[in-house]
Design an enzyme around this catalytic site. Structure first.
Site, short mmCIF file in Angstrom:
data_model
loop_
_atom_site.label_atom_id
_atom_site.label_comp_id
_atom_site.label_asym_id
_atom_site.label_seq_id
_atom_site.Cartn_x
_atom_site.Cartn_y
_atom_site.Cartn_z
N SER A 37 0.88 -1.14 0.01
CA SER A 37 0.06 0.07 0.17
C SER A 37 0.83 1.08 -0.09
CB SER A 37 -0.74 0.02 1.30
OG SER A 37 -1.59 1.27 1.39
N LEU A 83 3.09 4.43 -0.10
CA LEU A 83 4.38 4.77 -0.28
C LEU A 83 5.42 3.45 -0.70
CD1 LEU A 83 5.07 7.71 2.32
CD2 LEU A 83 4.02 7.68 0.19
N ASP A 128 4.39 -10.06 9.57
CA ASP A 128 4.04 -9.09 10.62
C ASP A 128 5.46 -8.75 10.96
OD1 ASP A 128 3.74 -7.89 12.65
OD2 ASP A 128 2.06 -9.25 13.44
N VAL A 129 5.79 -7.61 10.89
CA VAL A 129 7.20 -6.95 11.29
C VAL A 129 7.33 -7.06 12.65
CG1 VAL A 129 7.84 -5.76 8.95
CG2 VAL A 129 6.65 -4.39 10.95
N TYR A 147 4.17 8.20 17.48
CA TYR A 147 4.58 8.05 16.27
C TYR A 147 5.92 8.96 16.22
CZ TYR A 147 4.09 8.72 11.17
OH TYR A 147 4.38 8.61 9.85
N PHE A 172 1.56 12.94 2.60
CA PHE A 172 1.67 12.13 1.16
C PHE A 172 0.51 11.41 1.20
CE2 PHE A 172 5.57 12.26 -1.53
CZ PHE A 172 6.38 13.34 -0.67
N1 LIG Z 1 1.64 9.01 4.01
C1 LIG Z 1 2.17 9.91 4.77
O1 LIG Z 1 1.67 10.92 4.63
C2 LIG Z 1 3.34 9.57 5.41
C3 LIG Z 1 4.32 10.71 5.93
C4 LIG Z 1 5.27 10.38 6.41
C5 LIG Z 1 5.67 8.98 6.79
N2 LIG Z 1 4.95 8.15 6.29
C6 LIG Z 1 5.63 6.73 6.57
O2 LIG Z 1 5.42 5.93 5.36
C7 LIG Z 1 5.28 4.38 5.55
C8 LIG Z 1 4.34 4.01 4.68
O3 LIG Z 1 3.10 4.63 5.22
P1 LIG Z 1 1.97 4.86 3.97
O4 LIG Z 1 1.48 6.27 4.15
O5 LIG Z 1 2.27 4.31 2.63
O6 LIG Z 1 0.81 4.03 4.63
P2 LIG Z 1 -0.26 2.89 4.15
O7 LIG Z 1 -1.03 2.69 5.37
O8 LIG Z 1 -0.62 3.11 2.66
O9 LIG Z 1 0.88 1.53 4.08
C9 LIG Z 1 1.25 1.10 5.05
C10 LIG Z 1 1.73 -0.37 5.00
O10 LIG Z 1 2.39 -1.17 6.04
C11 LIG Z 1 1.69 -2.16 6.31
N3 LIG Z 1 1.67 -2.70 7.73
C12 LIG Z 1 1.30 -2.15 8.81
N4 LIG Z 1 1.50 -2.79 9.85
C13 LIG Z 1 2.39 -3.88 9.55
C14 LIG Z 1 3.19 -4.68 10.04
N5 LIG Z 1 2.91 -4.99 11.72
N6 LIG Z 1 3.51 -6.06 9.43
C15 LIG Z 1 3.85 -5.58 8.05
N7 LIG Z 1 3.11 -4.80 7.49
C16 LIG Z 1 2.48 -3.99 8.01
C17 LIG Z 1 0.17 -2.36 5.87
O11 LIG Z 1 -0.41 -3.35 5.87
C18 LIG Z 1 0.31 -1.29 4.79
O12 LIG Z 1 0.43 -1.96 3.26
C19 LIG Z 1 5.15 4.51 6.94
O13 LIG Z 1 6.26 4.15 7.70
C20 LIG Z 1 4.77 5.90 7.38
O14 LIG Z 1 4.78 6.10 8.81
C21 LIG Z 1 3.63 8.20 5.50
#
Ligand SMILES: NC(=O)c1ccc[n+]([C@@H]2O[C@H](COP(=O)([O-])OP(=O)(O)OC[C@H]3O[C@@H](n4cnc5c(N)ncnc54)[C@H](O)[C@@H]3O)[C@@H](O)[C@H]2O)c1
Length: 263
Positions: free
Chosen positions: A15, A17, A59-60, A168, A201
């Protein structure tokens, strides 16, 4: 590090990023092992991008689950012959919670803090240490003897966390802080570590934000006045992988946006 014909492990690759990173790596001739809890989305992407993309349910927060997925990835690498090139530990969650709940006056449940730290911080470290054990054994590439690269994902919340982002911010601040020491640990093997700190994002994580909250955040965006697109994140992952001089550093990817205290 060249992307073409190298294998990359992307956690959270089902999903947002992470998915954009998987698609970028695939489009540039790379091989990708997606590790994610979401089997439905993970399998869908792997089927679409097969045979150069595989999925492992993982699951990480569970070290054995990571071990199984890394083992499966290495077996796949054995079959394709495409050596490991790096890892993007992008799995993360942003569950909010103030240290004291403003309505009830109760302290945040420690289980909720633990979960965020366990996924975003411990999960990142655990995956990186397990992948590192294999990455140090790959053939170094000319001219610098590079073996691979990790691209970690922090956040603007590492610097200017908003109310409710204590856990966070703690997790992402730690990712920022460990960028240099891990780069120093792995330098002798020709493995680099780069961290990207995105602001807002578009992804499943931010999809819950109301139109009102988004409008309010636009006030503090400098330029461009919009959330980032996942492919703009993936582009920076590409640069981080390809530019050997990027090491031990954090790239803020935020259009000069600084998160406010109040929305
Ligand atoms: N979207 C933003 O605005 C934003 C901003 C800064 C940082 N981030 C970081 O970017 C990264 C990706 O986030 P995103 O926005 O794409 O979110 P998202 O929810 O679209 O994707 C996160 C993915 O991580 C997976 N996940 C969650 N817990 C898990 C676990 N225990 N084991 C394995 N997989 C797991 C989910 O199933 C999902 O597919 C994250 O680290 C988030 O903190 C996102």
């Amino acid at each position: 590090m060249k992307i073409e014909n190298r294998t990359f492990v992307v956690s959270g690759g089902a999903s947002g990023l992470g998915e954009a990173t998987v698609r970028m790596l695939h489009a540039n001739g790379g091989f990708v092992s997606i590790l994610d809890m979401n089997a439905e989305l993970g399998n869908k992407i792997a089927n679409e991008l097969s045979p150069r993309v595989v999925f492992f349910k993982c699951d990480v927060t569970d070290t054995d689950s990571i071990a199984q997925a890394v083992k499966g990835t290495m077996e796949w690498v054995g079959k394709t012959g495409k050596e490991l090139g790096g890892c993007v530990p992008a799995a993360g969650v942003g569950f909010p919670g103030k240290i004291i709940d403003s309505r009830s006056g109760e302290p945040i449940p420690i289980s909720s803090v633990d979960l965020v730290l366990k996924i975003n911080l411990r999960g990142t470290i655990d995956l990186m240490r397990q992948v590192s054990a294999h990455l140090i054994k790959v053939t170094p590439t000319a001219p610098d003897g590079e073996r691979g690269v990790f691209v970690m994902v922090a956040s603007s919340a590492a610097y200017d966390g908003q109310p409710g982002q204590m856990a966070y911010s703690a997790s992402k601040g730690a990712v920022v802080a460990m960028t240099l020491p891990i780069a120093r640990d792995l330098a002798r093997y020709g493995i680099r570590v780069v961290t990207i700190a995105p602001s807002l994002f578009k992804s499943a994580m931010t999809a819950y934000l109301s139109e009102k909250a988004l409008k309010s955040l636009e006030r503090v965006m400098e330029w461009p006045v919009r959330p980032g697109n996942p492919d703009e994140f993936a582009r920076t992952v590409k640069d981080s992988i390809e530019n050997v001089m990027l090491n031990g550093t954090v790239i803020r990817l935020d259009g000069a946006m600084r998160m406010p205290s109040k929305m």
